[in-house]
Design an enzyme around this catalytic site. Structure first.
Site, PDB file in Angstrom:
ATOM      1  N   GLU A 169      25.565  37.350  36.977  1.00 15.67           N
ATOM      2  CA  GLU A 169      25.848  36.387  35.909  1.00 15.67           C
ATOM      3  C   GLU A 169      24.841  35.248  35.835  1.00 15.67           C
ATOM      4  O   GLU A 169      25.188  34.083  36.081  1.00 15.67           O
ATOM      5  CB  GLU A 169      27.259  35.819  36.060  1.00 15.67           C
ATOM      6  CG  GLU A 169      28.347  36.883  36.019  1.00 15.67           C
ATOM      7  CD  GLU A 169      29.753  36.285  36.049  1.00 15.67           C
ATOM      8  OE1 GLU A 169      29.884  35.106  36.410  1.00 15.67           O
ATOM      9  OE2 GLU A 169      30.697  36.997  35.716  1.00 15.67           O
ATOM     10  N   GLU A 367      33.142  43.515  37.338  1.00 15.51           N
ATOM     11  CA  GLU A 367      34.265  42.605  37.574  1.00 15.51           C
ATOM     12  C   GLU A 367      35.195  42.639  36.373  1.00 15.51           C
ATOM     13  O   GLU A 367      34.737  42.647  35.232  1.00 15.51           O
ATOM     14  CB  GLU A 367      33.818  41.142  37.741  1.00 15.51           C
ATOM     15  CG  GLU A 367      33.084  40.824  39.012  1.00 15.51           C
ATOM     16  CD  GLU A 367      32.626  39.364  39.070  1.00 15.51           C
ATOM     17  OE1 GLU A 367      33.278  38.491  38.471  1.00 15.51           O
ATOM     18  OE2 GLU A 367      31.593  39.116  39.703  1.00 15.51           O
ATOM     19  N   TRP A 413      38.079  42.600  40.156  1.00 14.66           N
ATOM     20  CA  TRP A 413      37.901  41.286  40.757  1.00 14.66           C
ATOM     21  C   TRP A 413      39.279  40.737  41.038  1.00 14.66           C
ATOM     22  O   TRP A 413      40.006  40.495  40.108  1.00 14.66           O
ATOM     23  CB  TRP A 413      37.121  40.324  39.832  1.00 14.66           C
ATOM     24  CG  TRP A 413      36.876  39.033  40.548  1.00 14.66           C
ATOM     25  CD1 TRP A 413      37.655  37.904  40.528  1.00 14.66           C
ATOM     26  CD2 TRP A 413      35.783  38.738  41.445  1.00 14.66           C
ATOM     27  NE1 TRP A 413      37.128  36.942  41.351  1.00 14.66           N
ATOM     28  CE2 TRP A 413      35.985  37.434  41.919  1.00 14.66           C
ATOM     29  CE3 TRP A 413      34.676  39.472  41.893  1.00 14.66           C
ATOM     30  CZ2 TRP A 413      35.103  36.826  42.824  1.00 14.66           C
ATOM     31  CZ3 TRP A 413      33.807  38.868  42.779  1.00 14.66           C
ATOM     32  CH2 TRP A 413      34.024  37.548  43.231  1.00 14.66           C
TER      33      TRP A 413
END
Ligand code: GBH
EC number: 3.2.1.21
Length: 459
Positions: A169, A367, A413
């Site tokens: 990210e 995730e 996640w």
């Protein structure tokens, strides 16, 4: 494979697993020569993290990793995505600390002994503080240093680890770390955030080159991006333009250069008033960023809703760097405990959009998950809301696969409740409950539910 009662089967060989990140679970922040990261510095600053929480003790995973891998075995989860703390490997960002490498060496061996495939993320937000002291991600030296670090880790683990993610990210590291300052290093400078974003992409490219140079064709190289699908209530030119601005800044800023398309021209125009991005792009940068990806890691949590403002120059209520002429609207329906909207349809729409936008690029959900308030009652956690979130979002992934999206795997996640960044220990995402005072682990109903999905390879 269609087991008993399976109405939605996933493709054969689908990669099922869970994901974690070093700073969120490890604790032991000074053990074995580890140097401070920007998150150690940030959490020590009053008022930055809820309740003054820090990376100690987190899940004490540095000392309890064998027990935690035991949970993976118990739940039958064949893939495990974890990140490596750069400041354990190189406490000052440059000098190798063998004891830090040894930890991950043992972790990988333990996973492999249990038949679990490791997926390594090299960077999940925990920059060595020493490199922040030199300027951090807005500094042009960072990509080269990151590639050196990648090479060092690969030299030790590359004989056993085949699946590599460079950066998790980059949006968050750049725009939350240097833009709105809610994450470490807590800097509020929109112009610096854009340069940081470019350097993170460049760091990905240089690390990808290093991994391939050392590992040959057997290495699977990926990056993980967080996507925010954009919704509007009205389908007219003004709303479409508001959605475009947000989508370009949040999603395509990162995706398009990786695909070899450079930064979208409309994005460069949107950001021209800040004057920092284009000057930071040196000759050859875009070629380096566009290293071929073997898979793209996709993180999805929630959509975002936007509305245009009458004045196209008006500053947005959403503090992304340089965003103007639009506001973000409140989420709808039943929210997670972080206040995020639950909308599985947006997940399907995102994956179908990726099918069309990057044809031929396999996807792995790196995730997906949700925070809710959990309670241990008689040794159980009946987290019905999280079970529903997973059921809905797994069905959404299945819908996308049926629609032709090339999704190869799904990592929930997270394995454990953990240190949720600026929210400290107040937000729980785990399939396994953690009592942070006693370090006791309790598998939640959602953990059992996910284990059944994995065992049946279907819903
Ligand atoms: C992931 O990031 C992280 O990889 C993981 O470490 C973390 O624990 C997990 O999510 C749960 O939070 O700034 O307008 O886009 C999630 C990315 C970024 C999604 C911030 C929500 C807030 C609104 N998140 N974003 S905006």
């Amino acid at each position: 494979m269609t087991g008993h009662g399976v109405t939605r089967a996933f493709p054969a060989g689908f990669r099922w697993g869970t994901a974690t990140a070093a700073y969120q679970i490890e604790g032991s922040t000074t053990a074995d020569g580890r140097g401070p990261s920007i998150w150690d510095t940030f959490t020590a600053r009053p008022g930055r993290v809820l309740d003054g929480a820090t990376g100690e003790p987190a899940c004490d995973h540095y000392r309890r990793y064998e027990q935690d891998i035991g949970l993976l075995t118990e739940l039958g989860l064949p893939y495990y995505r974890f990140s490596i703390a750069w400041s354990r490997i190189m406490p000052d960002g440059r000098t190798i600390e063998p004891r830090g490498l040894a930890f991950y060496d043992h972790l990988v061996d333990t996973l492999l002994e249990r038949g679990i495939t490791p997926m390594v993320t090299l960077y999940h937000w925990d920059l060595p503080q020493a490199l922040q002291d030199e300027g951090g991600w807005p500094h042009r030296d960072l990509p080269v240093l990151f590639a050196d670090y990648a090479r060092t880790v690969h030299k030790v683990l590359g004989d056993r680890v085949r699946r590599w993610t460079t950066i998790n990210e980059p949006f968050c590291s750049a725009f939350i770390g240097y833009g709105n300052g809610d994450h470490a290093p807590g800097i509020r400078d929109a112009g610096a955030a854009l340069v940081a974003a470019h350097h993170l992409l460049l760091a990905h490219g240089q690390a990808a080159q290093a991994l391939r140079a050392d590992g040959g064709d057997e290495q699977e190289v990926s990056i993980v991006l967080n996507f925010a699908p954009v919704l509007t209530d009205v389908d007219d030119a003004a709303h479409r333009e508001a959605a475009r601005k947000f989508d370009f800044l949040h999603n395509r800023f990162f995706l398009d250069p990786l695909l070899g398309r450079g930064y979208p021209p409309g994005l460069l125009a949107d950001l021209a008033h800040l004057g920092t991005l284009e000057p930071a792009i040196a000759d050859g940068d875009l070629e380096i960023i566009a290293q071929p990806l073997d898979v793209l890691g996709v993180n999805y949590y929630a959509p975002v809703r936007v509305v245009p403002l009458d004045d196209p120059e008006a500053v947005s209520n959403c503090p992304l760097p340089g965003l103007r002429g639009m506001d973000v609207r409140p989420p709808r329906g039943e929210l997670t405990s972080l206040g995020w909207e639950q909308r599985p349809e947006s997940f399907t729409e995102l994956l179908l959009w990726l099918r069309d936008h990057c044809p031929g690029l396999p996807l792995v959900i790196a995730e997906n998950g949700a925070a809710f308030e959990d309670e241990v009652v008689d040794g159980r956690v009946h987290d019905a809301k999280r079970v529903r979130y997973f059921a809905g979002h797994l069905a959404a992934v299945h819908d996308a696969i049926e629609g032709g999206a090339d999704v190869r795997g799904y990592l929930a996640w997270s394995l454990l409740d953990n240190f949720e960044w600026a929210m400290g220990y107040t937000q729980r995402f785990g399939l396994v409950h953690v009592d942070f005072a006693t370090q006791e682990r309790v598998v939640k109903d959602s953990g059992r539910f996910f284990a059944e999905v994995v065992a049946r390879n279907g819903l």
